[in-house]
Design an enzyme around this catalytic site. Structure first.
Site, PDB file in Angstrom:
ATOM      1  N   ALA A 154       0.833  -1.209   0.000  1.00  0.00           N
ATOM      2  CA  ALA A 154       0.000   0.000   0.000  1.00  0.00           C
ATOM      3  C   ALA A 154       0.861   1.250   0.000  1.00  0.00           C
ATOM      4  CB  ALA A 154      -0.936  -0.012   1.204  1.00  0.00           C
ATOM      5  N   TYR A 155       1.831   1.288   0.890  1.00  0.00           N
ATOM      6  CA  TYR A 155       2.693   2.466   0.997  1.00  0.00           C
ATOM      7  C   TYR A 155       3.518   2.664  -0.269  1.00  0.00           C
ATOM      8  CZ  TYR A 155       6.099   5.718   2.996  1.00  0.00           C
ATOM      9  OH  TYR A 155       6.901   6.808   3.242  1.00  0.00           O
ATOM     10  N   SER A 156       4.159   1.611  -0.740  1.00  0.00           N
ATOM     11  CA  SER A 156       5.020   1.723  -1.920  1.00  0.00           C
ATOM     12  C   SER A 156       4.227   2.173  -3.140  1.00  0.00           C
ATOM     13  CB  SER A 156       5.701   0.379  -2.206  1.00  0.00           C
ATOM     14  OG  SER A 156       6.522  -0.022  -1.134  1.00  0.00           O
ATOM     15  N   SER A 158       1.355   3.767  -3.244  1.00  0.00           N
ATOM     16  CA  SER A 158       0.854   5.142  -3.095  1.00  0.00           C
ATOM     17  C   SER A 158       1.951   6.162  -3.370  1.00  0.00           C
ATOM     18  CB  SER A 158       0.263   5.347  -1.698  1.00  0.00           C
ATOM     19  OG  SER A 158       1.261   5.352  -0.699  1.00  0.00           O
TER      20      SER A 158
END
Length: 248
Positions: A154-156, A158
């Site tokens: 999710a972080y990567s 985004s």
């Protein structure tokens, strides 16, 4: 080197971490700074000494597009112009999990805060910058947006979206006196990083040739240059802050 006297800046996620450090740096160099964060107490505790004409704290959910647009209009009415936008609001979401275990609700939440909020704020400020023929926008991305960190889908993803947005916006407004860039830190020692599992932090730090986390002061220094008048011929670019990790 940077002189921001007479300039008005908006910094999201200003109550902690990189956002806090950048806000202090801009204030120290003469800017009027509007501080956006849900944590209004944190903003007042950190920036109350400057007074609201110098450092205006506003509690806001930056994932609420309507509220973002109203807030930016109010800022422009109060200060007449908006010269700088720095988007620092962000979360990691759930980490240390493989893609088949990712929770869709968490994925949506991470994208709303990390990507959509940066789109909402930049969309809202750009007309004001266009009208003045000047502006500096900086989106805080991450090295994980270039390389992809295991256990951080999710972080990567985004942050990859943030990087691409900076590329698009940089091209779109290049002839209007506006630069739009991203900054891709590796691990910076912030409360957000402190809350990660130590195994996740070690995984990321081991990839850094300097074998250490970056500091908030280092992040604030490069951010101040990127949004300064001196940075007039770099746009749509993702600046490195990785201790040698980045290879492109």
């Amino acid at each position: 080197m940077e002189d921001f006297n007479g300039q008005v800046a908006i910094v999201t996620g200003a109550a902690s971490g990189i956002g806090l450090a950048i806000a202090h740096k801009l204030l120290a160099k003469g800017a009027q700074v509007v501080l956006l964060d849900l944590n209004i107490k944190g903003l007042r505790d950190e920036f109350g000494k400057y007074g609201e004409e110098k450092a205006l704290p506003l509690s806001i959910d930056v994932t609420d597009q309507g509220l973002v647009e109203k807030t930016v209009r109010d800022i422009a009415d109060r200060f007449v112009k908006i010269d700088i936008l720095v988007n620092c609001a962000g979360i990691t979401g759930l980490t240390n999990i493989h893609s088949h275990e990712v929770d869709s609700a968490d994925l949506h939440k991470v994208f709303e805060i990390n990507f959509m909020s940066s789109f909402y704020t930049s969309r809202a400020v750009l007309p004001h910058m266009i009208s003045k023929g000047y502006g500096r926008i900086l989106h805080i991305a991450s090295i994980s947006g270039k390389e992809g960190n295991v256990g951080m889908l999710a972080y990567s993803a985004s942050k990859a979206a943030v990087i691409c947005m900076a590329k698009v916006q940089g091209k779109e407004y290049a002839e209007q006196g506006i630069t739009v860039n991203a900054l891709a830190p590796a691990v910076i020692r912030t409360p957000l990083v402190d809350n990660m599992p130590e195994t996740q932090v070690k995984y990321m730090t081991d990839k850094i040739p300097m074998k250490r986390c970056g500091t908030l002061e280092e992040a604030a220094n490069i951010a101040a240059y990127i949004v300064s008048p001196y940075n007039s011929f770099s746009t749509g670019f993702t600046f490195d802050l990785s201790g040698g990790r980045a290879t492109y």
